[in-house]
Write a protein that holds these residues in place. Structure first.
Motif, PDB file in Angstrom:
ATOM      1  N   PRO A  22      -4.740   5.866   9.983  1.00 33.88           N
ATOM      2  CA  PRO A  22      -5.652   5.372  11.028  1.00 33.88           C
ATOM      3  C   PRO A  22      -6.808   4.539  10.472  1.00 33.88           C
ATOM      4  CG  PRO A  22      -5.155   7.701  11.357  1.00 33.88           C
ATOM      5  CD  PRO A  22      -4.597   7.325  10.028  1.00 33.88           C
ATOM      6  N   GLU A  23      -7.114   4.714   9.183  1.00 35.18           N
ATOM      7  CA  GLU A  23      -8.224   3.954   8.595  1.00 35.18           C
ATOM      8  C   GLU A  23      -7.799   2.581   8.075  1.00 35.18           C
ATOM      9  OE1 GLU A  23      -9.544   6.612   5.553  1.00 35.18           O
ATOM     10  OE2 GLU A  23     -10.295   8.087   6.997  1.00 35.18           O
ATOM     11  N   LEU A  24      -6.503   2.294   8.066  1.00 31.85           N
ATOM     12  CA  LEU A  24      -6.025   1.022   7.516  1.00 31.85           C
ATOM     13  C   LEU A  24      -6.093  -0.065   8.580  1.00 31.85           C
ATOM     14  CD1 LEU A  24      -2.840   2.239   5.575  1.00 31.85           C
ATOM     15  CD2 LEU A  24      -5.066   1.633   4.604  1.00 31.85           C
ATOM     16  N   ASN A  25      -6.869  -1.093   8.301  1.00 31.10           N
ATOM     17  CA  ASN A  25      -7.006  -2.189   9.251  1.00 31.10           C
ATOM     18  C   ASN A  25      -6.115  -3.354   8.792  1.00 31.10           C
ATOM     19  OD1 ASN A  25      -7.919  -3.571  11.419  1.00 31.10           O
ATOM     20  ND2 ASN A  25      -9.904  -4.127  10.512  1.00 31.10           N
ATOM     21  N   LYS A  37      -4.137  11.083   7.660  1.00 31.39           N
ATOM     22  CA  LYS A  37      -5.575  10.763   7.747  1.00 31.39           C
ATOM     23  C   LYS A  37      -5.835   9.321   7.311  1.00 31.39           C
ATOM     24  CE  LYS A  37      -7.411  15.360   7.291  1.00 31.39           C
ATOM     25  NZ  LYS A  37      -7.113  16.341   6.248  1.00 31.39           N
ATOM     26  N   ILE A  38      -5.044   8.841   6.344  1.00 27.81           N
ATOM     27  CA  ILE A  38      -5.299   7.510   5.772  1.00 27.81           C
ATOM     28  C   ILE A  38      -4.835   6.386   6.710  1.00 27.81           C
ATOM     29  CG2 ILE A  38      -4.617   5.958   3.880  1.00 27.81           C
ATOM     30  CD1 ILE A  38      -4.675   8.415   2.032  1.00 27.81           C
ATOM     31  N   LYS A  81       0.664  -0.592  14.088  1.00 26.94           N
ATOM     32  CA  LYS A  81       0.206  -1.425  12.961  1.00 26.94           C
ATOM     33  C   LYS A  81       1.312  -2.335  12.429  1.00 26.94           C
ATOM     34  CE  LYS A  81      -3.324   1.892  11.682  1.00 26.94           C
ATOM     35  NZ  LYS A  81      -4.551   1.140  11.941  1.00 26.94           N
ATOM     36  N   HIS A 134       0.869  -1.176   0.000  1.00 25.70           N
ATOM     37  CA  HIS A 134       0.000   0.000   0.000  1.00 25.70           C
ATOM     38  C   HIS A 134       0.903   1.222   0.000  1.00 25.70           C
ATOM     39  CE1 HIS A 134      -2.712  -3.089   1.497  1.00 25.70           C
ATOM     40  NE2 HIS A 134      -3.719  -2.307   1.177  1.00 25.70           N
TER      41      HIS A 134
END
Ligand SMILES: C[S@@+](CC[C@H](N)C(=O)[O-])C[C@H]1O[C@@H](n2cnc3c(N)ncnc32)[C@H](O)[C@@H]1O
Length: 213
Positions: A123-126, A120-121, A151, A86
């Motif tokens: 924190p949204e990655l699981n 911003k991106i 992470k 990513h």
């Protein structure tokens, strides 16, 4: 960049395997078409990233700062089969440029491009990452690190570029120089974080290897 004897630099380049043709074209196009081509990793650092990635054989890689895609292609070469990289880029004008080279490098199926601000991106990655490469805004290095460290899997790696910042880390940063301040604070933060072990190598502009315990 660290000063290196030009003859030694030439010797290193001459005795390092050639860039593959797609990376050579990407390097050339970046120099012709972009304003700051020196941001591109280049042959020596690209090989370094590729070899580290091949040694780790990661399933999931996160890159912060795609630019024209050179380091992403190098890192993706070491992915496990079915692995994924990513890569986040804030400048949306660069997204199609990099995408074209991911296709030429036959890495489209393994690379996900994320357009926007990494702060911003992330924190949204699981996703749990085996390897993270930090190479974006120098004043934000501490913020990226604090966002990604949770992470990264135990035993996983973070590689960070430009940690010697043209040797400016030895000076007191001017108030008008947030980049130098950011790098100095980052180097302090990591070296005092007992969740990790780290090593600074004098490769190009300084590369930090961080291993999460
Ligand atoms: C040094 S370049 C990356 C070079 C690339 N890794 C390579 O070696 O080819 C830094 C990139 O980070 C991007 N960037 C800066 N701040 C960012 C942010 N907050 N989120 C995502 N990308 C960012 C810039 O637009 C620029 O393209």
């Amino acid at each position: 960049m660290l000063q290196i004897n030009p003859e030694i630099e030439k010797y290193i380049i001459d005795h390092t395997s050639d860039e593959d043709p797609v990376l050579a074209e990407l390097n050339r196009r970046t120099h012709l078409d972009t304003v700051y081509p020196q941001m591109l990793a280049g042959k020596m650092q690209g090989r370094f990233l590729e070899f580290i990635s091949r040694m780790i054989c990661p399933e999931n890689i996160l890159e912060i700062g795609t630019f024209t895609g050179y380091s992403a292609i190098c890192l993706a070469k070491g992915l496990k089969q079915n692995g994924r990289l990513h890569t986040i880029e804030i400048n949306d004008e660069l997204i199609p440029f990099a995408a074209g080279f991911f296709k030429k490098a036959e890495q489209t199926d393994r690379i996900t491009q994320l357009s926007g601000d990494a702060r911003k991106i992330i924190p949204e990655l699981n996703i749990t990452f085996d390897l993270v490469y930090i190479d974006a805004e120098k004043s934000d290095y501490c913020e990226y690190y604090k966002l990604v460290i949770e992470k990264v899997r135990p035993g996983g790696w973070i590689i960070t570029d430009n940690v010697l910042w043209g040797e400016k880390i030895l000076e007191k940063p001017a108030s008008t120089d947030p980049s130098t301040r950011g790098i100095i604070e980052f180097n302090e933060l990591v070296s005092q974080d007992n969740r990790v072990e780290n090593l600074i190598l004098p490769v190009r502009d300084g590369v930090m290897l961080i291993r999460k315990k």
